[in-house]
Enzyme design. Structure first.
Site, PDB file in Angstrom:
ATOM      1  N   GLU A  20      -4.600   6.632  11.936  1.00  0.00           N
ATOM      2  CA  GLU A  20      -4.807   5.234  11.522  1.00  0.00           C
ATOM      3  C   GLU A  20      -4.323   4.284  12.609  1.00  0.00           C
ATOM      4  O   GLU A  20      -3.184   4.365  13.044  1.00  0.00           O
ATOM      5  CB  GLU A  20      -4.043   4.984  10.217  1.00  0.00           C
ATOM      6  CG  GLU A  20      -4.000   3.518   9.780  1.00  0.00           C
ATOM      7  CD  GLU A  20      -3.295   3.344   8.434  1.00  0.00           C
ATOM      8  OE1 GLU A  20      -3.526   4.178   7.535  1.00  0.00           O
ATOM      9  OE2 GLU A  20      -2.509   2.393   8.293  1.00  0.00           O
TER      10      GLU A  20
ATOM     11  N   HIS B 104      -2.884  10.811   5.627  1.00  0.00           N
ATOM     12  CA  HIS B 104      -4.306  11.102   5.774  1.00  0.00           C
ATOM     13  C   HIS B 104      -4.458  12.500   6.357  1.00  0.00           C
ATOM     14  O   HIS B 104      -3.940  12.762   7.436  1.00  0.00           O
ATOM     15  CB  HIS B 104      -4.988  10.111   6.714  1.00  0.00           C
ATOM     16  CG  HIS B 104      -4.677   8.681   6.397  1.00  0.00           C
ATOM     17  ND1 HIS B 104      -5.032   8.105   5.213  1.00  0.00           N
ATOM     18  CD2 HIS B 104      -4.030   7.725   7.099  1.00  0.00           C
ATOM     19  CE1 HIS B 104      -4.629   6.849   5.199  1.00  0.00           C
ATOM     20  NE2 HIS B 104      -4.008   6.584   6.325  1.00  0.00           N
TER      21      HIS B 104
ATOM     22  N   GLU C 236     -10.618   5.728   2.938  1.00  0.00           N
ATOM     23  CA  GLU C 236      -9.303   5.182   2.581  1.00  0.00           C
ATOM     24  C   GLU C 236      -8.979   5.470   1.117  1.00  0.00           C
ATOM     25  O   GLU C 236      -7.828   5.462   0.711  1.00  0.00           O
ATOM     26  CB  GLU C 236      -9.285   3.687   2.882  1.00  0.00           C
ATOM     27  CG  GLU C 236      -8.121   2.889   2.334  1.00  0.00           C
ATOM     28  CD  GLU C 236      -6.762   3.263   2.934  1.00  0.00           C
ATOM     29  OE1 GLU C 236      -6.722   4.038   3.901  1.00  0.00           O
ATOM     30  OE2 GLU C 236      -5.750   2.779   2.410  1.00  0.00           O
TER      31      GLU C 236
ATOM     32  N   ARG D 138       0.902  -1.167   0.000  1.00  0.00           N
ATOM     33  CA  ARG D 138       0.000   0.000   0.000  1.00  0.00           C
ATOM     34  C   ARG D 138       0.926   1.197   0.000  1.00  0.00           C
ATOM     35  O   ARG D 138       1.734   1.379   0.900  1.00  0.00           O
ATOM     36  CB  ARG D 138      -0.868  -0.064   1.262  1.00  0.00           C
ATOM     37  CG  ARG D 138      -1.769   1.118   1.489  1.00  0.00           C
ATOM     38  CD  ARG D 138      -2.886   1.227   0.448  1.00  0.00           C
ATOM     39  NE  ARG D 138      -3.658   2.429   0.766  1.00  0.00           N
ATOM     40  CZ  ARG D 138      -3.390   3.634   0.263  1.00  0.00           C
ATOM     41  NH1 ARG D 138      -2.408   3.797  -0.616  1.00  0.00           N
ATOM     42  NH2 ARG D 138      -4.101   4.674   0.628  1.00  0.00           N
TER      43      ARG D 138
ATOM     44  N   HIS E 162       1.717   7.287   1.619  1.00  0.00           N
ATOM     45  CA  HIS E 162       0.588   8.222   1.625  1.00  0.00           C
ATOM     46  C   HIS E 162       0.428   8.826   3.019  1.00  0.00           C
ATOM     47  O   HIS E 162       1.091   8.392   3.971  1.00  0.00           O
ATOM     48  CB  HIS E 162      -0.702   7.501   1.219  1.00  0.00           C
ATOM     49  CG  HIS E 162      -1.152   6.457   2.208  1.00  0.00           C
ATOM     50  ND1 HIS E 162      -0.599   5.193   2.264  1.00  0.00           N
ATOM     51  CD2 HIS E 162      -2.080   6.474   3.205  1.00  0.00           C
ATOM     52  CE1 HIS E 162      -1.167   4.497   3.225  1.00  0.00           C
ATOM     53  NE2 HIS E 162      -2.076   5.247   3.822  1.00  0.00           N
TER      54      HIS E 162
END
Ligand code: MN
Ligand code: MN
Length: 383
Positions: A98, A93, A160, A88, A91
Site C-alpha cells: 500500500e 493485505h 480494499e 480505518r 488490517h
C-alpha cells in the site's frame, strides 16, 4: 530519463541505469492480455470520485480495480475519507503493498513489520506512506477536520474490501481459543464485534501518540513515511514541475514510485513511455487530456477532470496536457521502485539526423530543428 537524471531547468543527463536494474517484471509482463490484444484500445478512464464505494456516515472508501477498470491489471487505487474520530481498522493485505498520498486533513498511521518493530507517524497534505505487502497497519483521522487520501496498491486485482481485518479475525475465532491465546477468560470476548468493523468510530486521538507496549521501534532507514511535497521538485520547467519519490529516495518503497505532476495551463508532459512499469493517474485538480498509443495504429485521446483515474499499460506511449485555464495537478503511481521513462524528444536527440530524415521523408532543415535535449514539459514556445 531516470529519477536521478532529471534536474533543474531544461536539463537532461545520461541514463545511469545499469543492466542489473532491469527487472524481468511481474508475471503478466510476459503473458498476452486479451483486453490489450483487440483492434482498438480498451477504456482507460474511471470516474473514481463520482462512484459511491463503501460509505459509513461521512467516511468512505471508493475503489478502482480490474472490476471497475479492466485495463488496470497492475495497480488498484482507492480514494478514502475519514471523519474526525474515525479509524480505518487494524488490517493487512495478503496480496498487495500500500502506497498513499494525503490530499487534505491529517492522519496517523501505525504499522508493524515482521521484525516486531512498530512505527507511528503523523501525516499532513503532501506526505506519503508505504506499507510492504502483509505488514499490519491502521489509519486514524487526526484533529477535527476530515482526512482525504489516495491509496495505490501494486496489484490491480487487489480489493480494499478484501483486507484481513482484526475484528473479522477475532470475531470468527472461538472464544476458548482466544482465551488460551491471550490469557483472558473466554467470557471477556462475549461483547467483541462478531464481524468486520472496517471504519472504527472513537474519539479523535491525543496530539502525541502513546508509545507501543513493546519497545521495538522502526529504525530510520526503514521508515514508512516520506514528505513528498516538502521536497524540491526533481524537475522544473516553464510549463510545469514534478515531484518524484522512488526507492532511491524512500528505501522501503521497493514496489511503488510516486509522482506529483503540476502543469501550467497549456503545459504538456511530452510523449513518452515507461519501459518497466504500469502508470496509474489520479487528477488532483484541473482538466487534462491524455493520449495513449498502443501500436498497430491504435490511438486514443481521453479528457480527465478532478477525481478521475487514468491507466497506462507498461510500455505504452502517452502524454498529458493541461487543457484547462488553471494549474493542473496529477498524482501518478508506478508499480516499480525503480523509475524509468524514455521521452520522445530525447529519443530523437539520441539518433543521427540522416536516419530521422529517411524515416520522416524530410529535408535536413526540418530534422535539424528537433530539440537537442529532453523537453520533458513543453509549452508550445520555441525550445
Ligand atoms: Mn491498508
Ligand atoms: Mn508517464
Amino acid at each position: 530519463m531516470t529519477a536521478a537524471a532529471a534536474t533543474g531547468l531544461g536539463s537532461v543527463a545520461a541514463s545511469q541505469v545499469s543492466a542489473s536494474e532491469y527487472p524481468s517484471g511481474p508475471f503478466w509482463n510476459n503473458v498476452p492480455d486479451p483486453d490489450l490484444s483487440k483492434s482498438t484500445l480498451p477504456n482507460f478512464k474511471f470516474e473514481l470520485e463520482k462512484s459511491t464505494g463503501r460509505v459509513d456516515g461521512g467516511s468512505y472508501g471508493k475503489e478502482v480495480t480490474v472490476e471497475q477498470l479492466p485495463i488496470s491489471t497492475g495497480i488498484a487505487g482507492v480514494s478514502m475519507k475519514l471523519q474526525p474520530g474515525v479509524a480505518r481498522e487494524l488490517h493487512w493485505h495478503a496480496t498487495a503493498a500500500e502506497w498513499a498520498f494525503v490530499i487534505s486533513g491529517n492522519c496517523r498511521t501505525t504499522v508493524i513489520n515482521p521484525e516486531g518493530q512498530s512505527e507511528t507517524n503523523d501525516f499532513e497534505p503532501g506526505d506519503v506512506w508505504y506499507f510492504p505487502r502483509g505488514f499490519g497497519h491502521s489509519i486514524q483521522c487526526l484533529g477535527n477536520q476530515p482526512c482525504h487520501f489516495i491509496l495505490i496498491f501494486d496489484n490491480g486485482y487487489f480489493s480494499e474490501f478484501g483486507t484481513f481485518s482484526i475484528t473479522d479475525w477475532i470475531g470468527h475465532t472461538p472464544k476458548e481459543l482466544l482465551a488460551k491465546n491471550l490469557g483472558l477468560p473466554a467470557s471477556a470476548f462475549d461483547s467483541f464485534p462478531k464481524s468486520e468493523v472496517y471504519f472504527v468510530h472513537g474519539q479523535p486521538p491525543p496530539a502525541q501518540p502513546a508509545l507501543p507496549h513493546r519497545g521495538h521501534l522502526v529504525s530510520p532507514p526503514n521508515t514508512h513515511k516520506y514528505k513528498l511535497l516538502a521536497q524540491e521538485p526533481h524537475a522544473t520547467f516553464a510549463g510545469g514541475r514534478e515531484w518524484l519519490v522512488s526507492e532511491r529516495e524512500f528505501p522501503i518503497s521497493t514496489t511503488v514510485t510516486g509522482v506529483v505532476l503540476e502543469l501550467e495551463p497549456g503545459g504538456l508532459r511530452e510523449l513518452h513511455w515507461h519501459p518497466n512499469a504500469e502508470e496509474w493517474q489520479y487528477v488532483l485538480g484541473g482538466t487534462i487530456s491524455v493520449t495513449l498509443f498502443g501500436a498497430k495504429g491504435r490511438y486514443a485521446i481521453e479528457s480527465f477532470q478532478t477525481g478521475d483515474v487514468g491507466y497506462i499499460p507498461q510500455g505504452y506511449g502517452h502524454s498529458i496536457e493541461n487543457t484547462g485555464s488553471e494549474k493542473a495537478r496529477v498524482l501518478i503511481g508506478f508499480n516499480t521502485g525503480l523509475y524509468q521513462a524514455i521521452d520522445l524528444s530525447e529519443w530523437l536527440a539520441g539518433n543521427p539526423d540522416y536516419l530521422l530524415e529517411a524515416h520522416f521523408n524530410q529535408k535536413p532543415d526540418v530534422v535539424e530543428k528537433f530539440p537537442k535535449r529532453d523537453v520533458f514539459i513543453a509549452t508550445g514556445k520555441p525550445i
